[in-house]
Design an enzyme around this catalytic site. Sequence first.
Site, PDB file in Angstrom:
ATOM      1  N   LYS A   1       0.834  -1.204   0.000  1.00  0.00           N
ATOM      2  CA  LYS A   1       0.000   0.000   0.000  1.00  0.00           C
ATOM      3  C   LYS A   1       0.871   1.257   0.000  1.00  0.00           C
ATOM      4  CE  LYS A   1      -3.627   0.071   2.723  1.00  0.00           C
ATOM      5  NZ  LYS A   1      -5.034   0.421   2.516  1.00  0.00           N
TER       6      LYS A   1
ATOM      7  N   ARG B   1      -3.048   2.911   8.816  1.00  0.00           N
ATOM      8  CA  ARG B   1      -3.416   1.697   8.074  1.00  0.00           C
ATOM      9  C   ARG B   1      -2.219   0.768   7.939  1.00  0.00           C
ATOM     10  NH1 ARG B   1      -8.003   2.836   4.623  1.00  0.00           N
ATOM     11  NH2 ARG B   1      -8.612   5.010   4.879  1.00  0.00           N
TER      12      ARG B   1
ATOM     13  N   GLY C   1      -7.933  -7.751   4.978  1.00  0.00           N
ATOM     14  CA  GLY C   1      -8.706  -7.834   6.215  1.00  0.00           C
ATOM     15  C   GLY C   1      -7.999  -8.495   7.372  1.00  0.00           C
TER      16      GLY C   1
ATOM     17  N   MET D   1      -5.154  -7.450   8.989  1.00  0.00           N
ATOM     18  CA  MET D   1      -4.533  -6.576   9.983  1.00  0.00           C
ATOM     19  C   MET D   1      -5.399  -5.337  10.203  1.00  0.00           C
ATOM     20  SD  MET D   1      -0.568  -7.162   9.204  1.00  0.00           S
ATOM     21  CE  MET D   1      -0.776  -6.695   7.518  1.00  0.00           C
TER      22      MET D   1
ATOM     23  N   ARG E   1      -3.303  -0.972  -6.669  1.00  0.00           N
ATOM     24  CA  ARG E   1      -2.357  -2.086  -6.730  1.00  0.00           C
ATOM     25  C   ARG E   1      -2.675  -2.891  -7.974  1.00  0.00           C
ATOM     26  NH1 ARG E   1      -5.422  -5.307  -1.939  1.00  0.00           N
ATOM     27  NH2 ARG E   1      -7.302  -5.441  -3.156  1.00  0.00           N
TER      28      ARG E   1
ATOM     29  N   HIS F   1      -4.379 -44.538  -3.978  1.00  0.00           N
ATOM     30  CA  HIS F   1      -4.657 -45.152  -5.274  1.00  0.00           C
ATOM     31  C   HIS F   1      -5.714 -44.365  -6.029  1.00  0.00           C
ATOM     32  CE1 HIS F   1      -6.764 -47.999  -7.952  1.00  0.00           C
ATOM     33  NE2 HIS F   1      -5.539 -48.386  -8.225  1.00  0.00           N
TER      34      HIS F   1
ATOM     35  N   ARG G   1       3.235 -47.750 -16.905  1.00  0.00           N
ATOM     36  CA  ARG G   1       3.235 -48.680 -15.772  1.00  0.00           C
ATOM     37  C   ARG G   1       2.608 -49.992 -16.229  1.00  0.00           C
ATOM     38  NH1 ARG G   1       1.670 -43.787 -12.627  1.00  0.00           N
ATOM     39  NH2 ARG G   1       3.071 -43.566 -10.843  1.00  0.00           N
TER      40      ARG G   1
ATOM     41  N   ARG H   1       8.012 -49.374 -18.144  1.00  0.00           N
ATOM     42  CA  ARG H   1       8.582 -49.856 -16.892  1.00  0.00           C
ATOM     43  C   ARG H   1       8.175 -51.299 -16.665  1.00  0.00           C
ATOM     44  NH1 ARG H   1       6.935 -47.208 -11.359  1.00  0.00           N
ATOM     45  NH2 ARG H   1       5.096 -48.510 -11.625  1.00  0.00           N
TER      46      ARG H   1
ATOM     47  N   GLU I   1      14.480 -44.292  -7.417  1.00  0.00           N
ATOM     48  CA  GLU I   1      13.371 -44.055  -6.483  1.00  0.00           C
ATOM     49  C   GLU I   1      13.649 -44.625  -5.101  1.00  0.00           C
ATOM     50  OE1 GLU I   1       9.759 -45.916  -7.883  1.00  0.00           O
ATOM     51  OE2 GLU I   1      10.824 -47.636  -8.705  1.00  0.00           O
TER      52      GLU I   1
ATOM     53  N   SER J   1      15.221 -42.269 -14.544  1.00  0.00           N
ATOM     54  CA  SER J   1      13.982 -41.524 -14.373  1.00  0.00           C
ATOM     55  C   SER J   1      13.675 -41.499 -12.881  1.00  0.00           C
ATOM     56  CB  SER J   1      12.845 -42.191 -15.144  1.00  0.00           C
ATOM     57  OG  SER J   1      11.659 -41.464 -14.919  1.00  0.00           O
TER      58      SER J   1
ATOM     59  N   GLY K   1      11.769 -41.507  -9.688  1.00  0.00           N
ATOM     60  CA  GLY K   1      10.439 -41.870  -9.182  1.00  0.00           C
ATOM     61  C   GLY K   1      10.270 -41.133  -7.866  1.00  0.00           C
ATOM     62  N   THR K   2       9.819 -39.910  -7.967  1.00  0.00           N
ATOM     63  CA  THR K   2       9.820 -39.071  -6.765  1.00  0.00           C
ATOM     64  C   THR K   2       8.709 -39.437  -5.782  1.00  0.00           C
ATOM     65  OG1 THR K   2       8.692 -37.457  -8.140  1.00  0.00           O
ATOM     66  CG2 THR K   2      11.039 -37.094  -7.731  1.00  0.00           C
ATOM     67  N   ASN K   3       7.750 -40.271  -6.224  1.00  0.00           N
ATOM     68  CA  ASN K   3       6.744 -40.731  -5.254  1.00  0.00           C
ATOM     69  C   ASN K   3       7.418 -41.648  -4.234  1.00  0.00           C
ATOM     70  OD1 ASN K   3       4.909 -39.506  -6.974  1.00  0.00           O
ATOM     71  ND2 ASN K   3       4.389 -41.418  -8.024  1.00  0.00           N
TER      72      ASN K   3
ATOM     73  N   CYS L   1       9.377 -39.061 -13.378  1.00  0.00           N
ATOM     74  CA  CYS L   1       8.047 -39.575 -13.720  1.00  0.00           C
ATOM     75  C   CYS L   1       7.157 -39.709 -12.490  1.00  0.00           C
ATOM     76  CB  CYS L   1       8.148 -40.894 -14.470  1.00  0.00           C
ATOM     77  SG  CYS L   1       8.934 -42.193 -13.517  1.00  0.00           S
TER      78      CYS L   1
ATOM     79  N   TYR M   1      13.782 -34.076 -19.235  1.00  0.00           N
ATOM     80  CA  TYR M   1      12.336 -34.016 -19.409  1.00  0.00           C
ATOM     81  C   TYR M   1      11.617 -34.244 -18.088  1.00  0.00           C
ATOM     82  CZ  TYR M   1      12.285 -39.132 -19.223  1.00  0.00           C
ATOM     83  OH  TYR M   1      12.416 -40.423 -18.813  1.00  0.00           O
TER      84      TYR M   1
HETATM   85  C1  PEP Z   1       7.446 -43.195  -8.328  1.00  0.00           C
HETATM   86  O1  PEP Z   1       7.684 -43.916  -7.367  1.00  0.00           O
HETATM   87  O2  PEP Z   1       7.631 -41.962  -8.313  1.00  0.00           O
HETATM   88  C2  PEP Z   1       6.898 -43.772  -9.558  1.00  0.00           C
HETATM   89  C3  PEP Z   1       6.734 -43.035 -10.638  1.00  0.00           C
HETATM   90  O3  PEP Z   1       6.498 -45.065  -9.489  1.00  0.00           O
HETATM   91  P1  PEP Z   1       5.105 -45.525  -8.851  1.00  0.00           P
HETATM   92  O4  PEP Z   1       4.326 -44.298  -8.544  1.00  0.00           O
HETATM   93  O5  PEP Z   1       4.457 -46.386  -9.835  1.00  0.00           O
HETATM   94  O6  PEP Z   1       5.582 -46.262  -7.639  1.00  0.00           O
HETATM   95 MG    MG Z   2       7.709 -46.042  -7.651  1.00  0.00          MG
END
Ligand code: PEP
Ligand code: MG
Length: 902
Positions: A29, A98, A107, A109, A343, A459, A582, A637, A767, A786, A788-790, A854, A874
């Site tokens: 502000k 103000r 709103g 503060m 603003r 899932h 998969r 995979r 992974e 690749s 597998g960040t899960n 992935c 990628y």
């Molecule tokens: C993962 O683990 O990130 C992955 C892509 O494999 P999934 O989700 O099938 O375990």
């Molecule tokens: Mg996995």
Amino acid sequence: MAAQETVDHKYVYDFSEGNKDLKDLLGGKGANLAEMTNLGLPVPPGFTITTEACQAYLATGREPDGLAGQIEAHLESLERAMGKRLGDPQDPLLVSVRSGAKFSMPGMMETVLNVGLNDQSVVGLSAQAGQNDRFAWDSYRRLIQMFGKTVCEVPGEEFEHALDEIKNAKGTHNDLDLDADDLRGLVDAYKKIFLKHTGREFPQQPREQLDLAIRAVFESWNAERAVLYRRQERIPADLGTAVNVVTMVFGNLGPDSGTGVAFTRDPASGAQGIYGDYLANAQGEDVVAGIRNTVPLNELERLDKKSYDELLGYMARLEEHYRDLCDIEFTIERGKLWMLQTRVGKRTAAAAFVIAGQLVDEGLIGLDEALHRVNGAQLAQLMFPRFQLDHEFEAVAKGIGASPGAASGTVVFTSARAVELAAEGKSVILVRRETNPDDLNGMIAAKGILTSRGGKTSHAAVVARGMGKTCVSGADEIEVNVPAKRFVVAGQTVNEGDVVSIDGTTGKVYLGEVPVMPSEVVQYFEGSLDAEHVDNALVRAVHRIMTHADGRRRLAVRTNADTGADAARARRFGAEGIGLCRTEHMFLGERRELVERLILARDADGREAALEALLPLQRADFVEIFREMDGLPVTVRLIDPPLHEFLPPLEQLAVNVAVAQERGEDVAKEEALLAAVRRMHEENPMLGLRGVRLGLVIPGLFAMQVRAIAEAAVACAREGRVAKPEIMVPLVGAVQELETVRAEAERIIAEVVGDSGVEVLIGTMIEVPRAALTAGQIAEAAEFFSFGTNDLTQMGWGFSRDDVEGAFFWRYLELGIFGISPFESIDRDGVGRLVRIASEEGRAARPGLKLGVCGEHGGDPDSVHFFHEVGLDYVSCSPFRVPVARLEAGRAVVETGGSDSR
Ligand code: PEP
Ligand code: MG
């Protein structure tokens, strides 16, 4: 930062000393008031106390040295400029105090108006306002009310109660019916309330009022609601707020006064034009309180043409100056226009795209800037069908918005029933406690999925997102009873056949049907709306910005898809390959029995028979996908199911066997199965026999898949297509695992491809944390990684991906341990570090090693920026998120100031 507490340190800036780029110091502000002042716009004179002063106050509990003197000096020059003194009994200068932080916190503060009024100056104010006693006493009672509540923590209801009493005594609901005497009486009542709660009289010294109000604004930074809001919006806790002390101007001095808000374009649609609301004879807070109805801004032209024209001129100037949609607050005091705030305005997702496109057309910004001004979250919003919530529908439950969109349909509780009713052309919502791979057909048939358990990576959530299907998960107010075919929520029973509506963006569940509209942006991506020819500003803007993003990005974007239909759709959405197919999803339905036979086979013959039956089925799966992805890489995979997903549940089997034995039936086969299931039962299937481990334990399984992939690629080559398979081994933790699989795979590939020209790469998922930490070794046996960040998040944090989000993340979010689930957006410091280490060490060992991701993070906007920074080749994400990833990959280049156009 620790502000320097020296007399020299500058804590107070006159509006003429600041500018719009000083938001860190002066708050949004204050910085914009300064900018308007310097543009020569009519801003009521004033000054800003910096965020540094606030930080110092909050750190030490007292005003920093020098602040009081600087306020005094600025106040004096303000008084000189206005020719009035603060709280002067004859002709008082009044100010508003103000808050104004770097990021807007609407709103959250505090504000105190009319500072400077007391028992004497109220009389002077009346005289200056043309003996307008009513106005003067109304201003005074507002000061006591706001000051009491904000500065001295007097409960606000007490003031409201006193106001109601006076109105009731007069038999009215309208503040405007109270006359000067009523308001004078109200001031007395307010003063008593003040005394009762604070043990002191309402302060009559104007300077004391000012100092206490400033202090209260500083402290409001740490008010509970402000703290919560910051956490939600991820605003850092240590920024502090600036305080603006502004000369009061009054919109409530009669019919030639008023107050309003204005937008330089429509913040809902982005359309050009003048938008806003005006309320004659009122102050800003009356507009907010909705005491009277506002009129559309263009009515002002009729009411006060001079002010209207002047306002339009300023709006045009502001928009040209800020090169963006501006929103404005203004007040007219007896025919004189004052600008109280501006603003860069908030806007809807659609307006963000449309306005960015318009500004490019108008030559105000370039395409890079347009790309910077939109984001993937907005694009994602535009891609989902929406509820038309024009009349109020009340939600009966709220779960996790697991996969966005809006869906209405008939409730069903089983996959089979979903398929049946969908075949009759009905929209269905599949309701389960949680889903498992056996529900896949039902999920495909359903319009939406509602579960009472599970988080964003359950899932149901992951599969629904993959399909672009609406899903609300973890709606735990819903009690699902599948055998009885009903659920109970908020005391109401919903039976199979009843209709519900679910909003996968907000997680809300409604009873009955809420009408749904399709997304034009999806129609454009699908190719059924042609951006060049359609008269739709949004579609044209999206097309233009997406084209630019594609030109700018360095990251390629692939998709996670395991069917030809998904692959085709993702390709239309711009996917440049498949980053994760998969294959375990291909072993469900009628093939499940073959897999069961394979897993439970006692000898090589039984196993081989099962594998032989599976081979042609798998080959056909891959042919379908390679055809759709003709010419583009396809990462397949090898199978990675937690084993329990393929075996009948232990307890159920045990009960069946016991019951059958009781009846004296022949249960030899079932007993054998039960024994096998017992043998293979795992307490922690996610950490058990899955991925490469399964491939190493069950001879021939991976070999069958490798053969099917190679044969499918050769078949496509014979059709004149180009298949580019990349075989990916899951859950590798040690190079030896990969080497073992690789040796066998290379043998089979060489045998199958012959001189067909087909080339097959072999690589691995990264992974398991150990794989990331030994990436240098693993790269010796992998042509690509690749991430597998899960699983990397699951194993890096030790968080069960199926359980924790629904179970206790709320507490972690509340405590600020993280601002967002690490399953949703990559944890840069921890899991991200594993990605960085593996990328660097992998590439050091094998220059040119291809790197991708992935896991679900591949389609998350913030994570895409991280993967760009780390230098991956990628990202791969569900088909629906492909456009989002393309956009963000382009933005990542623009925002890191890169010129690395592909
Ligand atoms: C993962 O683990 O990130 C992955 C892509 O494999 P999934 O989700 O099938 O375990
Ligand atoms: Mg996995």
